[in-house]
Scaffold this active site. Structure first.
Site, short mmCIF file in Angstrom:
data_model
loop_
_atom_site.label_atom_id
_atom_site.label_comp_id
_atom_site.label_asym_id
_atom_site.label_seq_id
_atom_site.Cartn_x
_atom_site.Cartn_y
_atom_site.Cartn_z
N LYS A 1 0.84 -1.21 0.00
CA LYS A 1 0.00 0.00 0.00
C LYS A 1 0.87 1.27 0.00
CE LYS A 1 -2.14 -1.06 3.87
NZ LYS A 1 -1.44 -2.32 4.21
N ARG B 1 -10.12 0.74 8.58
CA ARG B 1 -9.62 -0.61 8.83
C ARG B 1 -10.63 -1.47 9.57
NH1 ARG B 1 -3.48 -1.76 9.18
NH2 ARG B 1 -2.79 0.26 8.54
N ARG C 1 11.68 -5.22 5.23
CA ARG C 1 11.41 -3.80 4.99
C ARG C 1 12.32 -2.90 5.84
NH1 ARG C 1 5.52 -1.79 5.43
NH2 ARG C 1 5.68 -2.99 7.35
N ARG D 1 11.05 -0.77 11.37
CA ARG D 1 9.92 -0.43 12.25
C ARG D 1 9.83 -1.41 13.41
NH1 ARG D 1 4.77 0.33 8.34
NH2 ARG D 1 3.82 -0.85 10.03
N ARG E 1 -0.69 -8.70 13.65
CA ARG E 1 -1.24 -7.75 12.66
C ARG E 1 -2.04 -8.50 11.60
NH1 ARG E 1 4.17 -4.93 11.08
NH2 ARG E 1 2.96 -3.91 9.44
P1 AP5 Z 1 4.82 -1.49 1.90
O1 AP5 Z 1 4.51 -0.69 0.68
O2 AP5 Z 1 5.50 -0.82 3.04
O3 AP5 Z 1 3.48 -2.25 2.41
P2 AP5 Z 1 2.22 -1.71 3.22
O4 AP5 Z 1 1.03 -2.41 2.67
O5 AP5 Z 1 2.20 -0.21 3.24
O6 AP5 Z 1 2.57 -2.32 4.63
P3 AP5 Z 1 2.38 -1.78 6.13
O7 AP5 Z 1 3.01 -2.85 6.98
O8 AP5 Z 1 2.90 -0.38 6.29
O9 AP5 Z 1 0.89 -1.79 6.31
P4 AP5 Z 1 0.18 -1.86 7.64
O10 AP5 Z 1 -1.18 -1.62 7.18
O11 AP5 Z 1 0.39 -3.07 8.44
O12 AP5 Z 1 0.92 -0.73 8.52
P5 AP5 Z 1 0.53 0.74 8.92
O13 AP5 Z 1 1.78 1.52 9.03
O14 AP5 Z 1 -0.57 1.27 8.07
O15 AP5 Z 1 5.67 -2.75 1.42
C1 AP5 Z 1 6.18 -3.69 2.34
C2 AP5 Z 1 7.55 -4.20 1.86
O16 AP5 Z 1 7.37 -4.93 0.64
C3 AP5 Z 1 8.57 -3.08 1.54
O17 AP5 Z 1 9.84 -3.51 1.90
C4 AP5 Z 1 8.46 -2.92 0.00
O18 AP5 Z 1 9.68 -2.46 -0.56
C5 AP5 Z 1 8.11 -4.34 -0.43
N1 AP5 Z 1 7.23 -4.38 -1.60
C6 AP5 Z 1 6.19 -3.55 -1.89
N2 AP5 Z 1 5.59 -3.91 -3.05
C7 AP5 Z 1 6.27 -5.01 -3.48
C8 AP5 Z 1 6.11 -5.85 -4.63
N3 AP5 Z 1 5.16 -5.65 -5.55
N4 AP5 Z 1 6.96 -6.90 -4.77
C9 AP5 Z 1 7.94 -7.13 -3.84
N5 AP5 Z 1 8.15 -6.36 -2.74
C10 AP5 Z 1 7.31 -5.32 -2.56
O19 AP5 Z 1 -0.10 0.53 10.36
C11 AP5 Z 1 0.71 0.19 11.47
C12 AP5 Z 1 -0.14 0.06 12.73
O20 AP5 Z 1 -0.82 1.31 13.01
C13 AP5 Z 1 -1.29 -0.97 12.67
O21 AP5 Z 1 -0.83 -2.28 12.98
C14 AP5 Z 1 -2.24 -0.42 13.74
O22 AP5 Z 1 -1.78 -0.72 15.04
C15 AP5 Z 1 -2.13 1.08 13.55
N6 AP5 Z 1 -3.12 1.59 12.61
C16 AP5 Z 1 -2.90 1.99 11.34
N7 AP5 Z 1 -4.06 2.37 10.75
C17 AP5 Z 1 -5.04 2.21 11.68
C18 AP5 Z 1 -6.45 2.42 11.68
N8 AP5 Z 1 -7.11 2.85 10.61
N9 AP5 Z 1 -7.13 2.13 12.81
C19 AP5 Z 1 -6.50 1.69 13.92
N10 AP5 Z 1 -5.17 1.46 13.98
C20 AP5 Z 1 -4.45 1.72 12.88
#
Ligand code: AP5
Length: 216
Positions: A15, A90, A132, A162, A173
């Site tokens: 994402k 979410r 990552r 992270r 997660r």
């Molecule tokens: P990346 O692009 O970083 O993936 P992502 O989907 O953004 O992953 P996240 O782990 O950031 O998502 P998340 O939803 O768990 O975390 P968030 O920070 O939102 O890619 C990942 C890796 O793969 C990278 O190394 C990249 O280079 C590689 N990659 C990408 N595309 C690729 C491809 N096509 N092929 C190969 N490799 C690839 O949330 C963190 C925490 O915050 C949550 O756990 C929760 O506690 C809290 N939180 C966030 N939003 C909410 C909400 N709405 N409500 C309540 N709590 C929330």
């Protein structure tokens, strides 16, 4: 092209990688929920202190806290021509809060709205999480699979892992995603807003497929 874009997808589905690029290329504000919450933690705010406890356990931060931050961004002047929501909503509760806020602001027109879900095989996700790295300074996302320096190629900032990118928290997660976020697929499919994109291919191929769905 659709300009009110919501991204769904499990942790590490890509994402952030895709929305960063989309935001830059189409000058749409990227509302990155995880990044905003991490900034609250970094700033030591009350919200950040509460969020930290939930994030370190791989759980969702309470809906009222996160919605307050995100809805303000969606309603801001900066987002008047559109936005990219990454990581919000979410849960059904959060989706209802968003719908209500948009309706109250008179934005009940679905013509420009789309929900893009990145679909990635579960067995690839943990590997992506462990590999990552992020830039401390500009938040650029890297993978050790194709980038081994510990300095950002964009701004020279230091790369870090992270604190929730470890196997134990990642598994929690995934459980949280399956229990609370997965039902949003049905929620948005019923509104005919959901488009699924294969996220298993290269970042470039995924991006082109996203552009296809945004333009159709
Ligand atoms: P990346 O692009 O970083 O993936 P992502 O989907 O953004 O992953 P996240 O782990 O950031 O998502 P998340 O939803 O768990 O975390 P968030 O920070 O939102 O890619 C990942 C890796 O793969 C990278 O190394 C990249 O280079 C590689 N990659 C990408 N595309 C690729 C491809 N096509 N092929 C190969 N490799 C690839 O949330 C963190 C925490 O915050 C949550 O756990 C929760 O506690 C809290 N939180 C966030 N939003 C909410 C909400 N709405 N409500 C309540 N709590 C929330």
């Amino acid at each position: 092209m659709k300009t009110e874009i919501i991204f769904l997808g499990p942790p590490a589905s890509g994402k952030g990688t895709q929305t960063d690029r989309l935001s830059t290329e189409f000058s749409l504000p990227h509302i990155d929920t995880g990044k905003l919450l991490r900034a609250e933690i970094e700033a030591g705010s009350e919200e950040g202190k509460i969020a930290k406890g939930f994030m370190s356990q791989g759980q969702l931060v309470p809906a009222d806290l996160v919605s307050k931050i995100i809805i303000k961004k969606v309603m801001s002047d900066e987002a008047r021509n559109g936005y990219i929501l990454d990581g919000f909503p979410r849960s059904i509760e959060q989706a209802d809060i968003l719908e209500e806020a948009l309706a109250n602001a008179g934005k009940n027109n679905f013509d420009n709205r789309i929900v893009v879900k990145l679909v990635v095989d579960e067995n690839m996700l943990l590997d992506r999480i462990i590999n990552r790295r992020m830039c401390k300074n500009c938040n650029k996302i890297f993978s050790l699979k194709n980038y081994t320096s510990d300095i950002c190629d964009e701004c020279g900032g230091e790369l870090y892992q992270r604190s929730d990118d470890n196997e134990e928290t990642a598994k929690k997660r995934f459980d949280t995603y399956n229990e609370q976020t997965s039902p949003l697929s049905e929620y948005y499919a019923q509104k005919s807003l959901l488009k699924e994109v294969d996220g298993n291919t290269s970042p470039e191929a995924v991006y082109q497929n996203i552009l296809n769905v945004l333009n159709n």
